[in-house]
Design a protein around this motif. Sequence first.
Motif, mmCIF file in Angstrom:
data_model
loop_
_atom_site.group_PDB
_atom_site.id
_atom_site.type_symbol
_atom_site.label_atom_id
_atom_site.label_comp_id
_atom_site.label_asym_id
_atom_site.label_seq_id
_atom_site.Cartn_x
_atom_site.Cartn_y
_atom_site.Cartn_z
ATOM 1 N N VAL A 158 -1.893 0.861 10.312
ATOM 2 C CA VAL A 158 -3.233 0.535 9.818
ATOM 3 C C VAL A 158 -4.200 1.627 10.251
ATOM 4 C CG1 VAL A 158 -5.092 -1.165 9.825
ATOM 5 C CG2 VAL A 158 -2.705 -1.925 9.956
ATOM 6 N N ASP A 159 -4.844 2.246 9.281
ATOM 7 C CA ASP A 159 -5.772 3.346 9.551
ATOM 8 C C ASP A 159 -7.188 2.898 9.193
ATOM 9 O OD1 ASP A 159 -7.288 5.678 9.625
ATOM 10 O OD2 ASP A 159 -5.670 6.941 8.855
ATOM 11 N N PHE A 160 -7.981 2.596 10.208
ATOM 12 C CA PHE A 160 -9.334 2.110 9.959
ATOM 13 C C PHE A 160 -10.290 3.226 9.541
ATOM 14 C CE2 PHE A 160 -7.831 -1.334 12.877
ATOM 15 C CZ PHE A 160 -7.925 -2.362 11.949
ATOM 16 N N LYS A 161 -9.916 4.470 9.769
ATOM 17 C CA LYS A 161 -10.777 5.579 9.340
ATOM 18 C C LYS A 161 -10.739 5.749 7.826
ATOM 19 C CE LYS A 161 -10.507 8.302 13.610
ATOM 20 N NZ LYS A 161 -10.084 9.609 14.211
ATOM 21 N N THR A 162 -9.554 5.631 7.264
ATOM 22 C CA THR A 162 -9.398 5.796 5.811
ATOM 23 C C THR A 162 -9.347 4.461 5.078
ATOM 24 O OG1 THR A 162 -6.980 5.856 5.993
ATOM 25 C CG2 THR A 162 -8.165 7.955 6.127
ATOM 26 N N LEU A 163 -9.365 3.360 5.838
ATOM 27 C CA LEU A 163 -9.255 2.007 5.276
ATOM 28 C C LEU A 163 -8.018 1.891 4.383
ATOM 29 C CD1 LEU A 163 -12.951 1.008 4.460
ATOM 30 C CD2 LEU A 163 -11.553 0.369 6.427
ATOM 31 N N THR A 164 -6.894 2.309 4.967
ATOM 32 C CA THR A 164 -5.619 2.203 4.263
ATOM 33 C C THR A 164 -4.537 1.717 5.222
ATOM 34 O OG1 THR A 164 -5.092 4.515 4.752
ATOM 35 C CG2 THR A 164 -6.118 4.050 2.608
ATOM 36 N N VAL A 165 -3.460 1.213 4.650
ATOM 37 C CA VAL A 165 -2.259 0.877 5.408
ATOM 38 C C VAL A 165 -1.154 1.769 4.865
ATOM 39 C CG1 VAL A 165 -0.589 -0.905 6.013
ATOM 40 C CG2 VAL A 165 -3.014 -1.500 5.754
ATOM 41 N N LYS A 166 -0.518 2.519 5.761
ATOM 42 C CA LYS A 166 0.510 3.473 5.365
ATOM 43 C C LYS A 166 1.856 2.997 5.896
ATOM 44 C CE LYS A 166 -2.920 7.153 5.748
ATOM 45 N NZ LYS A 166 -3.326 8.395 6.441
ATOM 46 N N TYR A 167 2.694 2.543 4.989
ATOM 47 C CA TYR A 167 4.024 2.092 5.391
ATOM 48 C C TYR A 167 4.981 3.262 5.195
ATOM 49 C CZ TYR A 167 8.323 -0.619 5.609
ATOM 50 O OH TYR A 167 9.569 -1.086 5.954
ATOM 51 N N ASP A 168 5.312 3.945 6.285
ATOM 52 C CA ASP A 168 6.018 5.216 6.204
ATOM 53 C C ASP A 168 7.418 5.115 5.626
ATOM 54 O OD1 ASP A 168 3.855 6.542 7.234
ATOM 55 O OD2 ASP A 168 4.538 6.418 9.304
ATOM 56 N N LYS A 169 8.062 3.955 5.801
ATOM 57 C CA LYS A 169 9.450 3.845 5.354
ATOM 58 C C LYS A 169 9.582 4.130 3.861
ATOM 59 C CE LYS A 169 13.480 0.776 5.539
ATOM 60 N NZ LYS A 169 13.979 -0.555 5.926
ATOM 61 N N LYS A 170 8.583 3.688 3.088
ATOM 62 C CA LYS A 170 8.618 3.925 1.642
ATOM 63 C C LYS A 170 7.477 4.835 1.184
ATOM 64 C CE LYS A 170 11.004 -0.274 0.118
ATOM 65 N NZ LYS A 170 10.922 -1.465 -0.772
#
Length: 318
Positions: A158-170
């Motif tokens: 969870v990246d609150f700076k960019t307001l995104t969730v990055k699921y690295d596996k996919k």
Amino acid sequence: MYNEEVKHRFMRETVASTPYKLKLCESIFNSTEQFEEGWGADLCTRSAEELQPMVNQLAGFRARSKWSKLILLKEYVKWCIEMGIDGASPGMLEIKTVGLDKVKQQTIANPKHLQNYLNAICEPAEKQATDNIYRCYYWLAYAGMDEEDILNVKCSDVDFKTLTVKYDKKYTVVPIYPEGLEAFHNCVELDSFAFLHPNYSHEIRKERAAGDTLIRGIRSALTIKALRVELSRRSKNKSDNTPLKLSYFRVWISGVFYRMYEQETIGVPPDFNAIVSQQMEGKTYKLDSGRNTTEAKHRQLVRDYEEDYERWKLAWFL
């Protein structure tokens, strides 16, 4: 085309930048002309009762075209009312079409609508209860994440700076909508949740289950089945608070349609090909020779999404 000057003005001001809508408008207005000639008046001046036979005839076309035509007719009448066209009335806006009640019961219009639903079935986010995990589950669904991936998302994703969730596996990146931000902060930052019970006069907190995943409560690891059962139970028990009956898929597709609608409002035609390609990836379909090919299946699924999208727009936005 009846009342050609007004209709061409509508097309110039609203759909001229979108060629496929412009062509559809011309076709629609040509097909409504016979009814308007009979009335001796523009369709924007007619009541719902007078318009219904015309709508029924338009509904004889393919389903996808049917919804597109009705949406544009409603857009036209709304525009006529806003522009102060002589005699314009909301008759077309009152037309009820088959199936829209269920669409309104099983989908949501926008992020604020989802937040209202979550407020109806969950404790407020600020109470820092375990309900925050159900909120995040649905926010990730709405943002477009695969259900199988939601339980694997880590707090560090969870990246609150960019307001995104990055699921690295996919290599999946999905947005965090402002309405869900407090729930995400709670699930990322809290080591314990408030345990709310009517028999307790003071707040009791319980440590969260061990691990670093975002969607974890105060017991052992959650499963998709457990989440589904709990959210279904809450929806039934809170039916007095909300008429909506949601699930992962219904929330997910509502999010897909909302983002598609945002793009369409700035002139980008809806395109479901990428979604269908992703959906078909790794799956096998029972196909035979001739016309029943993988490409034909792809086109069919795209058409299905297009029809559902048009119905969703008709239910919530016009």
